[in-house]
Scaffold this active site. Sequence first.
Site, mmCIF file in Angstrom:
data_model
loop_
_atom_site.group_PDB
_atom_site.id
_atom_site.type_symbol
_atom_site.label_atom_id
_atom_site.label_comp_id
_atom_site.label_asym_id
_atom_site.label_seq_id
_atom_site.Cartn_x
_atom_site.Cartn_y
_atom_site.Cartn_z
ATOM 1 N N ARG A 146 -47.819 -27.014 -27.792
ATOM 2 C CA ARG A 146 -47.615 -25.740 -27.099
ATOM 3 C C ARG A 146 -48.710 -24.712 -27.329
ATOM 4 N NH1 ARG A 146 -44.033 -26.985 -23.086
ATOM 5 N NH2 ARG A 146 -42.349 -28.236 -23.939
ATOM 6 N N LEU A 206 -27.682 -16.950 -29.912
ATOM 7 C CA LEU A 206 -26.757 -15.823 -29.716
ATOM 8 C C LEU A 206 -25.930 -16.084 -28.449
ATOM 9 C CD1 LEU A 206 -27.813 -12.113 -29.682
ATOM 10 C CD2 LEU A 206 -26.974 -13.114 -27.582
ATOM 11 N N SER A 207 -24.643 -15.721 -28.486
ATOM 12 C CA SER A 207 -23.792 -15.956 -27.322
ATOM 13 C C SER A 207 -23.466 -14.660 -26.611
ATOM 14 C CB SER A 207 -22.486 -16.623 -27.749
ATOM 15 O OG SER A 207 -21.616 -16.672 -26.633
HETATM 16 C C1 FAD Z 1 -47.790 -28.951 -21.131
HETATM 17 C C2 FAD Z 1 -46.430 -29.561 -21.099
HETATM 18 C C3 FAD Z 1 -45.832 -29.831 -19.891
HETATM 19 C C4 FAD Z 1 -44.548 -30.410 -19.824
HETATM 20 N N1 FAD Z 1 -43.983 -30.635 -18.626
HETATM 21 C C5 FAD Z 1 -42.753 -31.175 -18.550
HETATM 22 C C6 FAD Z 1 -42.125 -31.426 -17.298
HETATM 23 O O1 FAD Z 1 -42.689 -31.175 -16.261
HETATM 24 N N2 FAD Z 1 -40.868 -31.940 -17.291
HETATM 25 C C7 FAD Z 1 -40.213 -32.265 -18.439
HETATM 26 O O2 FAD Z 1 -39.083 -32.752 -18.381
HETATM 27 N N3 FAD Z 1 -40.775 -32.049 -19.644
HETATM 28 C C8 FAD Z 1 -42.012 -31.511 -19.741
HETATM 29 N N4 FAD Z 1 -42.577 -31.279 -20.960
HETATM 30 C C9 FAD Z 1 -41.784 -31.562 -22.162
HETATM 31 C C10 FAD Z 1 -42.278 -32.820 -22.916
HETATM 32 O O3 FAD Z 1 -42.089 -33.998 -22.119
HETATM 33 C C11 FAD Z 1 -41.505 -32.983 -24.244
HETATM 34 O O4 FAD Z 1 -40.139 -33.224 -23.989
HETATM 35 C C12 FAD Z 1 -41.584 -31.748 -25.116
HETATM 36 O O5 FAD Z 1 -42.913 -31.278 -25.179
HETATM 37 C C13 FAD Z 1 -41.084 -32.074 -26.524
HETATM 38 O O6 FAD Z 1 -42.082 -32.809 -27.170
HETATM 39 P P1 FAD Z 1 -41.757 -34.015 -28.132
HETATM 40 O O7 FAD Z 1 -41.003 -35.074 -27.406
HETATM 41 O O8 FAD Z 1 -43.048 -34.410 -28.794
HETATM 42 O O9 FAD Z 1 -40.809 -33.284 -29.215
HETATM 43 P P2 FAD Z 1 -39.589 -33.846 -29.994
HETATM 44 O O10 FAD Z 1 -38.443 -34.074 -29.088
HETATM 45 O O11 FAD Z 1 -39.354 -32.917 -31.121
HETATM 46 O O12 FAD Z 1 -40.100 -35.259 -30.488
HETATM 47 C C14 FAD Z 1 -41.047 -35.342 -31.548
HETATM 48 C C15 FAD Z 1 -41.699 -36.718 -31.559
HETATM 49 O O13 FAD Z 1 -40.733 -37.697 -31.858
HETATM 50 C C16 FAD Z 1 -41.018 -38.896 -31.117
HETATM 51 N N5 FAD Z 1 -39.857 -39.210 -30.273
HETATM 52 C C17 FAD Z 1 -39.043 -38.333 -29.674
HETATM 53 N N6 FAD Z 1 -38.052 -38.969 -29.032
HETATM 54 C C18 FAD Z 1 -38.256 -40.268 -29.238
HETATM 55 C C19 FAD Z 1 -37.585 -41.444 -28.831
HETATM 56 N N7 FAD Z 1 -36.471 -41.378 -28.099
HETATM 57 N N8 FAD Z 1 -38.075 -42.646 -29.210
HETATM 58 C C20 FAD Z 1 -39.177 -42.724 -29.962
HETATM 59 N N9 FAD Z 1 -39.868 -41.656 -30.396
HETATM 60 C C21 FAD Z 1 -39.415 -40.450 -30.033
HETATM 61 C C22 FAD Z 1 -42.265 -38.650 -30.301
HETATM 62 O O14 FAD Z 1 -43.401 -39.104 -31.025
HETATM 63 C C23 FAD Z 1 -42.299 -37.144 -30.208
HETATM 64 O O15 FAD Z 1 -43.609 -36.642 -30.044
HETATM 65 C C24 FAD Z 1 -43.856 -30.716 -21.032
HETATM 66 C C25 FAD Z 1 -44.478 -30.461 -22.261
HETATM 67 C C26 FAD Z 1 -45.739 -29.889 -22.310
HETATM 68 C C27 FAD Z 1 -46.362 -29.605 -23.660
#
Ligand code: FAD
Length: 229
Positions: A194, A97-98
């Site tokens: 999460r 929503l904007s």
């Molecule tokens: C408890 C907790 C603390 C966190 N703290 C921080 C923090 O302090 N700072 C911060 O910046 N972020 C933080 N994060 C965010 C975290 O680093 C992830 O960006 C976020 O949880 C999204 O997860 P994801 O990458 O699995 O999801 P998505 O982006 O949906 O990715 C899904 C899956 O795709 C694969 N994938 C994604 N991108 C790539 C790629 N480029 N190359 C290869 N495979 C890929 C991986 O297997 C990934 O699990 C935190 C997350 C959690 C749960």
Amino acid sequence: LTKIDVLDKGYVRLVDTYGDELSIVNAARVSYDQKSESLEDRDRGLLKFLVKHEHTSPMRHVFLSVEFNAPLLVARQHWRHIVGASTIEAGTPFSELSRRYVRDEPEFYIPEVWRSAPENSKQGSGAGIKSEYSSHLREQLQRHVLSSIEKYESAMELGVAPEQARLFLPAYAMYTRYLWTPSLHAALNFVALRSAQDSQVEIREYSLAVERLIEEKFPTVYEEFIRGM
Ligand SMILES: Cc1cc2nc3c(=O)[nH]c(=O)nc-3n(C[C@H](O)[C@H](O)[C@H](O)COP(=O)(O)OP(=O)(O)OC[C@H]3O[C@@H](n4cnc5c(N)ncnc54)[C@H](O)[C@@H]3O)c2cc1C
């Protein structure tokens, strides 16, 4: 469709689903050039096998569309989950929503319970602080929000555009509404990260609500997924 209240004013609402457990089964059976007409026990067995052994691609043929009403502190964590959503090609899996176009009164997250700083910073936060301190902080935040809204409105009375006047609003606490359309695989990845204990309490509440939606629409997958957690 199902709407689940979260935090003080938020919710998640299932807006739509694309496909069901039979779709997942048939996506998997393509490799054998076979198709099931209805979900039978052997199909449920196949679903459990797929989840257990992380054969994830059939889970990327079904989608959920979920409306979130969440404070920005939750949204900005949620928006890190960018893979596996249907609109990824457009650069973002979220539509929000904007406040440039929508003029309804903004809402803010005012927690009942305020948590202590943790002993170990990786835990994020500890137990609730004394209830009288919580009441005091709640009142302080309410006052802060009211005074921010006054400044926001008086800026607009001076003719300032809403897109700039909103600089006065406490953004972390402000509720925003957006649509998230992940594949089931992406939604399960969100839940795995999460709903975990090290996740921030607020986004965890949303994740647990998303679990309820997944359980309702994809019960066999969900049951096996939880068993493996
Ligand atoms: C408890 C907790 C603390 C966190 N703290 C921080 C923090 O302090 N700072 C911060 O910046 N972020 C933080 N994060 C965010 C975290 O680093 C992830 O960006 C976020 O949880 C999204 O997860 P994801 O990458 O699995 O999801 P998505 O982006 O949906 O990715 C899904 C899956 O795709 C694969 N994938 C994604 N991108 C790539 C790629 N480029 N190359 C290869 N495979 C890929 C991986 O297997 C990934 O699990 C935190 C997350 C959690 C749960």
